[in-house]
Design a protein around this motif. Structure first.
Motif, PDB file in Angstrom:
ATOM      1  N   GLN A 200     115.640 -70.945  46.434  1.00  0.00           N
ATOM      2  CA  GLN A 200     116.235 -69.646  46.606  1.00  0.00           C
ATOM      3  C   GLN A 200     115.732 -69.232  48.042  1.00  0.00           C
ATOM      4  O   GLN A 200     116.787 -68.384  48.798  1.00  0.00           O
ATOM      5  CB  GLN A 200     116.132 -68.844  45.508  1.00  0.00           C
ATOM      6  CG  GLN A 200     116.944 -69.337  44.295  1.00  0.00           C
ATOM      7  CD  GLN A 200     116.341 -68.468  43.069  1.00  0.00           C
ATOM      8  OE1 GLN A 200     115.313 -68.064  43.017  1.00  0.00           O
ATOM      9  NE2 GLN A 200     117.363 -68.243  42.188  1.00  0.00           N
ATOM     10  N   LEU A 201     114.478 -69.243  48.060  1.00  0.00           N
ATOM     11  CA  LEU A 201     113.767 -68.501  49.469  1.00  0.00           C
ATOM     12  C   LEU A 201     114.420 -69.200  50.494  1.00  0.00           C
ATOM     13  O   LEU A 201     114.548 -68.893  51.743  1.00  0.00           O
ATOM     14  CB  LEU A 201     112.466 -68.527  49.369  1.00  0.00           C
ATOM     15  CG  LEU A 201     111.539 -67.241  48.749  1.00  0.00           C
ATOM     16  CD1 LEU A 201     110.108 -67.519  49.073  1.00  0.00           C
ATOM     17  CD2 LEU A 201     112.062 -66.291  49.413  1.00  0.00           C
ATOM     18  N   ARG A 202     114.359 -70.670  50.592  1.00  0.00           N
ATOM     19  CA  ARG A 202     114.755 -71.516  51.662  1.00  0.00           C
ATOM     20  C   ARG A 202     116.228 -70.978  52.041  1.00  0.00           C
ATOM     21  O   ARG A 202     116.575 -70.793  53.349  1.00  0.00           O
ATOM     22  CB  ARG A 202     114.839 -72.906  51.340  1.00  0.00           C
ATOM     23  CG  ARG A 202     115.055 -73.822  52.587  1.00  0.00           C
ATOM     24  CD  ARG A 202     114.802 -75.427  52.044  1.00  0.00           C
ATOM     25  NE  ARG A 202     114.976 -76.269  53.265  1.00  0.00           N
ATOM     26  CZ  ARG A 202     116.159 -76.478  53.822  1.00  0.00           C
ATOM     27  NH1 ARG A 202     117.146 -76.208  53.194  1.00  0.00           N
ATOM     28  NH2 ARG A 202     116.157 -77.319  54.664  1.00  0.00           N
ATOM     29  N   LYS A 203     116.983 -70.743  51.001  1.00  0.00           N
ATOM     30  CA  LYS A 203     118.290 -70.539  51.406  1.00  0.00           C
ATOM     31  C   LYS A 203     118.518 -68.995  51.946  1.00  0.00           C
ATOM     32  O   LYS A 203     119.127 -69.008  53.026  1.00  0.00           O
ATOM     33  CB  LYS A 203     119.093 -70.444  49.819  1.00  0.00           C
ATOM     34  CG  LYS A 203     120.622 -69.926  50.208  1.00  0.00           C
ATOM     35  CD  LYS A 203     121.495 -70.168  48.958  1.00  0.00           C
ATOM     36  CE  LYS A 203     122.855 -69.656  49.059  1.00  0.00           C
ATOM     37  NZ  LYS A 203     123.639 -69.423  47.693  1.00  0.00           N
ATOM     38  N   VAL A 204     117.594 -68.050  51.650  1.00  0.00           N
ATOM     39  CA  VAL A 204     117.672 -66.638  52.197  1.00  0.00           C
ATOM     40  C   VAL A 204     116.880 -66.694  53.531  1.00  0.00           C
ATOM     41  O   VAL A 204     117.773 -66.146  54.452  1.00  0.00           O
ATOM     42  CB  VAL A 204     116.788 -65.754  51.642  1.00  0.00           C
ATOM     43  CG1 VAL A 204     116.587 -64.507  52.133  1.00  0.00           C
ATOM     44  CG2 VAL A 204     117.370 -65.627  49.984  1.00  0.00           C
ATOM     45  N   LEU A 205     116.223 -67.884  53.806  1.00  0.00           N
ATOM     46  CA  LEU A 205     115.778 -67.887  55.270  1.00  0.00           C
ATOM     47  C   LEU A 205     116.790 -68.724  56.080  1.00  0.00           C
ATOM     48  O   LEU A 205     117.043 -67.865  57.254  1.00  0.00           O
ATOM     49  CB  LEU A 205     114.288 -68.602  55.095  1.00  0.00           C
ATOM     50  CG  LEU A 205     113.669 -68.822  56.614  1.00  0.00           C
ATOM     51  CD1 LEU A 205     113.100 -67.675  57.154  1.00  0.00           C
ATOM     52  CD2 LEU A 205     112.422 -69.760  56.306  1.00  0.00           C
ATOM     53  N   ILE A 206     117.197 -69.314  55.748  1.00  0.00           N
ATOM     54  CA  ILE A 206     118.349 -70.212  56.541  1.00  0.00           C
ATOM     55  C   ILE A 206     119.395 -69.064  56.802  1.00  0.00           C
ATOM     56  O   ILE A 206     120.013 -69.071  57.917  1.00  0.00           O
ATOM     57  CB  ILE A 206     119.087 -71.308  55.766  1.00  0.00           C
ATOM     58  CG1 ILE A 206     117.768 -72.451  55.963  1.00  0.00           C
ATOM     59  CG2 ILE A 206     120.120 -72.024  56.646  1.00  0.00           C
ATOM     60  CD1 ILE A 206     118.152 -73.771  55.120  1.00  0.00           C
ATOM     61  N   GLU A 207     119.877 -68.413  55.738  1.00  0.00           N
ATOM     62  CA  GLU A 207     120.915 -67.443  56.046  1.00  0.00           C
ATOM     63  C   GLU A 207     120.368 -66.287  57.044  1.00  0.00           C
ATOM     64  O   GLU A 207     121.175 -65.901  58.003  1.00  0.00           O
ATOM     65  CB  GLU A 207     121.184 -66.660  54.775  1.00  0.00           C
ATOM     66  CG  GLU A 207     121.932 -67.440  53.578  1.00  0.00           C
ATOM     67  CD  GLU A 207     122.028 -66.837  52.297  1.00  0.00           C
ATOM     68  OE1 GLU A 207     121.442 -65.574  52.207  1.00  0.00           O
ATOM     69  OE2 GLU A 207     122.932 -67.370  51.470  1.00  0.00           O
ATOM     70  N   ARG A 208     119.157 -65.680  57.195  1.00  0.00           N
ATOM     71  CA  ARG A 208     118.927 -64.830  58.048  1.00  0.00           C
ATOM     72  C   ARG A 208     118.857 -65.395  59.317  1.00  0.00           C
ATOM     73  O   ARG A 208     118.906 -64.796  60.470  1.00  0.00           O
ATOM     74  CB  ARG A 208     117.289 -64.484  57.698  1.00  0.00           C
ATOM     75  CG  ARG A 208     117.306 -63.660  56.358  1.00  0.00           C
ATOM     76  CD  ARG A 208     118.039 -62.363  56.377  1.00  0.00           C
ATOM     77  NE  ARG A 208     117.927 -61.777  55.078  1.00  0.00           N
ATOM     78  CZ  ARG A 208     118.698 -61.788  54.121  1.00  0.00           C
ATOM     79  NH1 ARG A 208     119.891 -62.492  54.155  1.00  0.00           N
ATOM     80  NH2 ARG A 208     118.761 -60.961  52.904  1.00  0.00           N
ATOM     81  N   LEU A 209     118.111 -66.680  59.522  1.00  0.00           N
ATOM     82  CA  LEU A 209     118.181 -67.280  60.717  1.00  0.00           C
ATOM     83  C   LEU A 209     119.700 -67.461  61.491  1.00  0.00           C
ATOM     84  O   LEU A 209     119.919 -67.238  62.564  1.00  0.00           O
ATOM     85  CB  LEU A 209     117.581 -68.832  60.728  1.00  0.00           C
ATOM     86  CG  LEU A 209     116.100 -68.678  60.417  1.00  0.00           C
ATOM     87  CD1 LEU A 209     115.779 -70.301  60.259  1.00  0.00           C
ATOM     88  CD2 LEU A 209     115.405 -68.117  61.341  1.00  0.00           C
ATOM     89  N   ALA A 210     120.668 -67.780  60.811  1.00  0.00           N
ATOM     90  CA  ALA A 210     121.920 -67.997  60.992  1.00  0.00           C
ATOM     91  C   ALA A 210     122.458 -66.521  61.579  1.00  0.00           C
ATOM     92  O   ALA A 210     123.153 -66.556  62.562  1.00  0.00           O
ATOM     93  CB  ALA A 210     122.840 -68.300  59.808  1.00  0.00           C
ATOM     94  N   GLU A 211     122.116 -65.543  61.011  1.00  0.00           N
ATOM     95  CA  GLU A 211     122.506 -64.062  61.207  1.00  0.00           C
ATOM     96  C   GLU A 211     121.702 -63.953  62.723  1.00  0.00           C
ATOM     97  O   GLU A 211     122.391 -63.044  63.524  1.00  0.00           O
ATOM     98  CB  GLU A 211     121.927 -63.099  60.433  1.00  0.00           C
ATOM     99  CG  GLU A 211     122.794 -63.226  58.992  1.00  0.00           C
ATOM    100  CD  GLU A 211     122.159 -62.392  58.247  1.00  0.00           C
ATOM    101  OE1 GLU A 211     121.130 -61.319  58.215  1.00  0.00           O
ATOM    102  OE2 GLU A 211     122.610 -62.281  56.855  1.00  0.00           O
ATOM    103  N   GLU A 212     120.528 -64.335  62.936  1.00  0.00           N
ATOM    104  CA  GLU A 212     119.661 -64.133  64.329  1.00  0.00           C
ATOM    105  C   GLU A 212     120.568 -64.886  65.597  1.00  0.00           C
ATOM    106  O   GLU A 212     120.550 -64.315  66.641  1.00  0.00           O
ATOM    107  CB  GLU A 212     118.221 -64.383  64.108  1.00  0.00           C
ATOM    108  CG  GLU A 212     117.585 -63.408  63.388  1.00  0.00           C
ATOM    109  CD  GLU A 212     117.371 -62.095  63.880  1.00  0.00           C
ATOM    110  OE1 GLU A 212     117.085 -62.066  65.030  1.00  0.00           O
ATOM    111  OE2 GLU A 212     117.556 -60.978  63.297  1.00  0.00           O
TER     112      GLU A 212
END
Length: 529
Positions: free
Chosen positions: A87-99
């Motif tokens: 779940q954390l990995r998914k959140v992190l990847i989503e945040r990176l995609a936003e950046e």
């Protein structure tokens, strides 16, 4: 580095945690697994607290302790979320995609590869994702204002990691991290983003070390406010690099073995150890470089001096590397130039500021290797000492090739000359078979090279003109029957760049950016009401 602002926090927190974990928890787990696999599973379950309730209790306790250690109150309760690794990995990847977009990452890879900083066949995006998600401990999301805590890590490792990330939440409550980092994006000015991140991460790293040493009983709780107040320990930390992180263990007497220091490459399993040097260095700089800046700022003072820095944070890695220049008000110059109509706007694929630290990494990549590595270290250190500003722009030619133009400005003619000489030496290492033409004139000097053969050949041009240094790489080249150059791209670019250079004090640019950011934020707040 375009994704740097979100990327650093995860990896290096774990490197620090492993150095301070009692009994070296990672190594202990491996030994237990070999001796008794069944009991290891039970111990891990108890230590990790699968329900998450224990972790929330720990976080509440640590929040108060971190606030006490750093002398910054917790203004309100921190929003917390419990996640498992996936779940954390998914959140992190989503945040990176936003950046950043995939195109941003791809274009940055083209620039780094053109500079010889990574293999041509490297999947840059996948490498970054592997490094950032391989060992997630949790992180503070400054946009959601939420602390993400991961289940499945032994408390010996989890508590220092939470101390680090909880302090980010406290920083945000007092100093508004978003407003510190967002007026100028990391894509627009990678050096600015790296400098701001260094203050944020360096401060949190010192707090985490203090927290760990208080827990181990190394720091007397009512007598010493920070490891910085113990000169010997503070000096060790200012000299610390990722490669000798094992030295930190010698400060923690309980359950450690100084003769067996932590090996960071083992802690990172494979992704960080296998990543190109440039990536590794950029990821860890905010922690080690930032920690050194905070220690130098705090020495002989209390934490209020560091708090005051947040009112006017560093704007360049020059200020992080040389704290005395920050306090002297030595700010960079913003460089700009115009290459139209040689290249139109749609040909521009990269436009950013490298700064002293990233420029140093480029030189180090090529000059510190091989037999002459040690001999080159002293001249290399001197070559970057007078940095005053730079801009790197990369263009994609009609043939699909990457062309780089990098312009830098220096404090003096001598500083420009030293950097130019280092660039020439770097090119000799990168292209040992290329013929080099060196010209000197009244206002400077230039070096022209033709590297490669046939369709792979390219023109490289270096010039020092007064306090400016120009670096062109990847320009097309075509020789006539007599061996004379007939492609004028490099020459025209040089003329347009040097004739259109504009210099603006950074403070003027930043003030405009902050005003625009505040106006946009106010508009958004009004629309949300």
């Amino acid at each position: 580095m375009s994704i740097h602002r979100l990327s650093c926090r995860i990896v290096c927190t774990l490197l620090f945690v492993a150095a301070f974990a009692p009994a070296s928890a990672l190594g202990q787990q491996k030994e237990q697994a070999s001796a008794n696999p069944e009991s290891t599973a039970d111990d891990a379950k108890a230590g990790a607290d699968a329900s998450g309730e224990r972790l929330l209790e720990e976080a509440a306790e640590i929040s108060g302790e971190v606030a006490r250690i750093r002398g910054l109150s917790l203004k309100h309760e921190i929003k917390k979320g419990i996640r498992n690794r996936d779940q954390l990995r998914k959140v992190l990847i989503e945040r990176l995609a936003e950046e950043v977009t995939d195109e941003d990452v791809e274009n940055e890879a083209k620039v780094f590869k053109k500079l010889g900083l990574m293999p041509e066949d490297l999947d840059y995006k996948q490498t970054l994702l592997d490094v950032l998600t391989e060992q997630i401990a949790g992180f503070y999301d400054q946009n959601a204002k939420e602390l993400y805590i991961m289940q499945g890590i032994p408390l010996e490792l989890q508590r220092p990691a939470m101390a680090h990330e909880i302090f980010h939440a406290i920083q945000d409550q007092h100093f508004d991290i978003k407003r510190m980092v967002e007026p100028i994006s990391s894509k627009e000015n990678g050096d600015f983003a790296l400098a701001r991140s260094a203050l944020i991460e360096g401060d949190a790293s010192v707090v985490m070390i203090d927290f760990s040493l208080y827990e181990e009983g190394v720091l007397p709780r009512d007598q010493v406010r920070s490891i910085i107040d113990i000169p010997m320990m503070a000096n060790v930390l200012t000299q610390l690099t990722r490669e000798d992180i094992g030295a930190l263990q010698q400060m923690v007497p309980q359950g450690t073995n100084p003769s067996s220091p932590v090996d960071p490459s083992q802690l990172s399993e494979s992704a960080l150890a296998d990543a190109p040097r440039m990536i590794r260095k950029l990821l860890v700089f905010p922690y080690f470089g930032g920690m050194r800046f905070v220690i130098k700022t705090r020495l002989g003072h209390d934490w209020e001096r560091v708090n005051q820095v947040y009112k006017n944070p560093p704007v360049s890695t020059e200020q992080i590397l040389h704290p005395e220049r920050y306090f002297a008000g030595d700010e960079p110059v913003r460089l700009d130039y115009n290459v139209e109509p040689t290249f139109e706007d749609d040909a521009l694929i990269y436009d950013s500021v490298l700064g002293e630290y990233q420029m140093r990494l480029v030189l180090e990549e090529h000059l510190l290797e091989g037999e002459d590595g040690q001999k080159n270290r002293a001249p290399l250190d001197k070559a970057l000492d007078g940095w005053d500003g730079d801009r790197l722009r990369a263009y994609e030619t009609s043939e699909g090739q990457t062309l780089i133009s990098h312009l830098s400005v220096w404090d003096s003619l001598d500083d420009a000359d030293e950097y130019f000489d280092a660039l020439v030496e770097m090119m000799k290492v990168r292209y040992p078979d290329a013929k080099l033409t060196h010209n000197r004139g009244k206002y400077g000097q230039s070096v022209c090279m033709r590297a490669g053969e046939g369709d792979e050949a390219e023109r490289i041009y270096l010039e020092q003109w007064g306090d400016l240094v120009l670096h062109l790489e990847g320009a097309p080249t075509k020789l006539d029957a007599k061996g004379k150059e007939t492609d004028t791209t490099a020459y025209i670019l040089r003329e347009r760049i040097m004739r259109t250079v504009e210099r603006t004090p950074f403070a003027e640019v930043y003030e405009q950016k902050v005003e625009a950011y505040d106006a946009e934020a106010a508009t958004k707040d009004a629309s949300d009401r």
